[in-house]
Design a protein around this motif. Structure first.
Motif, mmCIF file in Angstrom:
data_model
loop_
_atom_site.group_PDB
_atom_site.id
_atom_site.type_symbol
_atom_site.label_atom_id
_atom_site.label_comp_id
_atom_site.label_asym_id
_atom_site.label_seq_id
_atom_site.Cartn_x
_atom_site.Cartn_y
_atom_site.Cartn_z
ATOM 1 N N GLY A 1 10.223 -2.831 -1.227
ATOM 2 C CA GLY A 1 8.884 -2.464 -1.672
ATOM 3 C C GLY A 1 7.885 -2.416 -0.543
ATOM 4 N N PHE A 2 7.971 -3.341 0.395
ATOM 5 C CA PHE A 2 7.044 -3.338 1.527
ATOM 6 C C PHE A 2 7.253 -2.111 2.410
ATOM 7 C CE2 PHE A 2 6.532 -7.897 0.584
ATOM 8 C CZ PHE A 2 5.150 -7.953 0.611
ATOM 9 N N SER B 1 5.166 3.240 3.901
ATOM 10 C CA SER B 1 5.308 4.698 3.926
ATOM 11 C C SER B 1 4.205 5.366 3.108
ATOM 12 C CB SER B 1 6.680 5.086 3.374
ATOM 13 O OG SER B 1 6.811 6.483 3.274
ATOM 14 N N ALA B 2 3.880 4.791 1.953
ATOM 15 C CA ALA B 2 2.812 5.346 1.112
ATOM 16 C C ALA B 2 1.459 5.265 1.803
ATOM 17 C CB ALA B 2 2.764 4.608 -0.221
ATOM 18 N N LEU B 3 1.265 4.215 2.580
ATOM 19 C CA LEU B 3 0.002 4.075 3.314
ATOM 20 C C LEU B 3 -0.100 5.127 4.413
ATOM 21 C CD1 LEU B 3 -2.569 2.348 3.549
ATOM 22 C CD2 LEU B 3 -1.325 0.873 5.139
ATOM 23 N N ARG C 1 -4.380 4.003 -0.198
ATOM 24 C CA ARG C 1 -5.467 3.828 0.761
ATOM 25 C C ARG C 1 -5.654 2.341 1.037
ATOM 26 N NH1 ARG C 1 -6.966 8.723 3.045
ATOM 27 N NH2 ARG C 1 -6.921 10.353 1.439
ATOM 28 N N PRO C 2 -6.279 1.970 2.157
ATOM 29 C CA PRO C 2 -6.438 0.549 2.478
ATOM 30 C C PRO C 2 -7.118 -0.255 1.376
ATOM 31 C CG PRO C 2 -6.941 1.890 4.407
ATOM 32 C CD PRO C 2 -6.727 2.838 3.273
ATOM 33 N N TRP C 3 -8.078 0.356 0.652
ATOM 34 C CA TRP C 3 -8.792 -0.417 -0.362
ATOM 35 C C TRP C 3 -7.919 -0.741 -1.577
ATOM 36 C CZ3 TRP C 3 -10.469 4.578 1.106
ATOM 37 C CH2 TRP C 3 -10.131 5.594 0.229
ATOM 38 N N HIS C 4 -6.778 -0.084 -1.713
ATOM 39 C CA HIS C 4 -5.878 -0.415 -2.814
ATOM 40 C C HIS C 4 -5.270 -1.809 -2.654
ATOM 41 C CE1 HIS C 4 -5.342 4.140 -3.584
ATOM 42 N NE2 HIS C 4 -6.131 3.628 -4.520
ATOM 43 N N GLU D 1 3.436 0.636 -8.292
ATOM 44 C CA GLU D 1 4.141 1.895 -8.521
ATOM 45 C C GLU D 1 4.673 2.464 -7.214
ATOM 46 O OE1 GLU D 1 2.007 5.628 -9.764
ATOM 47 O OE2 GLU D 1 3.126 5.264 -11.607
ATOM 48 N N ALA D 2 3.867 2.387 -6.152
ATOM 49 C CA ALA D 2 4.314 2.886 -4.847
ATOM 50 C C ALA D 2 5.461 2.043 -4.302
ATOM 51 C CB ALA D 2 3.144 2.895 -3.859
#
Length: 344
Positions: free
Chosen positions: A85-86, A91-93, A99-102, A212-213
């Protein structure tokens, strides 16, 4: 109809079966959310008692969040899905799916606990609860409307708005006597609970996106607890440096008082999954209903005071369940009648 026939020819499920499956999943999510809310009522009782025995509500919050964080770190070597997951989150970032605020959802949990420790002594638990629920329900409508959560955009329908208003009324009925006894010059203290409630809805949306990501709710939960614990430790150090308080000489011996972190881990992990099934508003309403029900059961089984459970509290719980049912009528994506389309 043509699409349904095409799916039937291809041997695939029809649109109706897709809708039916989604509806069943939503209803299952609401039931689980109510149970999770009961767990949060237990957590509130546990953390409240820990803070009372320590004489330091902020330290109790640090212990609760820190315990959950330690539990998650201990689980990390044994969970390939968490570790994967990390990598997926990273990769999603990079691809800007996240986004960072997520990753700041944990700040809402810290704000909630700090708001409780600061304002409950001024306005009482009843008004604090009303402030949080009001902020959370209104914010949940906005969060769903703008698609901040993983469920995407959900129409602002009359049933959903009515359900939110009924939920606020339900909490007001349940604690109505305490509200009437509040002093007018302390109403300003509702600002922090309102902010905490707004933050909770955003937290659930952001944690849902991270989960989810990541493909793992525990990965999102670990991110949440890391941010929240860091914020609370900073707040606790600041509180120690600006007051004459010291560390407690004796810590409570009852193991159950340290279970708040575990309950928090379960709630955040469940929320990060369920908000993609139900949307933020419906999850919030169902979990609040569960908290009210759990509070009544706790007061009946292991009362914290000698006052018992009032008829108003029982009525408030019943109204809260009505709110969930009403909001569910318009809870499906695109279901109900959008407010913007109802004007003449």
């Amino acid at each position: 109809m043509a699409t349904e026939r095409a799916r039937a020819v291809a041997g695939g499920p029809s649109d109706a079966s897709f809708r039916s499956g989604g509806r069943r999943r939503e209803l299952l999510g609401l039931v689980i959310a109510v149970v999770a809310g009961v767990g949060m009522a237990v957590q509130s009782r546990v953390n409240g008692e820990l803070g009372r025995q320590l004489g330091d509500a902020v330290l109790a919050a640090v212990i609760s969040f820190g315990g959950g964080l330690l539990l998650l770190f201990c689980s990390l070597p044994f969970s390939r899905r968490m570790r994967t997951g990390f990598r997926r989150v990273s990769s999603a970032l990079r691809s800007k799916v996240l986004r960072p605020w997520h990753f700041l959802g944990g700040l809402a949990g810290a704000t909630y606990v700090l708001g409780q420790s600061v304002t409950v002594v001024l306005i009482g638990v009843a008004m604090f609860t009303v402030g949080v629920v009001a902020g959370q329900t209104v914010s949940s409508l906005a969060v769903d409307r703008f698609g901040l959560g993983p469920a995407g955009v959900r129409a602002v329908t009359w049933p959903r708005v009515l359900g939110a208003l009924i939920m606020v009324a339900a909490v007001g009925v349940a604690v109505g006597g305490d509200l009437l006894d509040a002093e007018a010059d302390r109403v300003w203290a509702l600002v922090l609970p309102l902010a905490a409630g707004v933050g909770m809805a955003v937290q659930q949306a952001f944690n849902g996106r991270v989960g989810e990501a990541a493909g793992s709710p525990l990965t999102a939960t670990l991110v949440n607890f890391t941010v929240g614990t860091t914020a609370l430790v900073v707040a606790w150090v600041v509180s120690l440096s600006t007051s004459d308080r010291a560390l407690p000489e004796v810590f409570p011996a009852e193991p159950v008082l340290y279970a708040g972190g575990l309950l928090g881990v379960v709630f955040i992990a469940v929320a990060s999954v369920l908000v993609s099934w139900t949307g933020v508003l419906l999850f919030g309403l169902a979990s609040v209903a569960g908290q009210l029900i759990g509070s009544v059961v706790l007061d009946l089984v292991v009362p914290a005071t000698g006052g018992g459970v009032s008829p108003a509290t029982l009525v408030g719980c019943g109204v809260a369940l009505v709110a969930v049912v009403v909001a569910t009528v318009g809870g499906r994506r695109g279901g109900g009648r959008p407010l913007e389309e109802s004007a003449p």
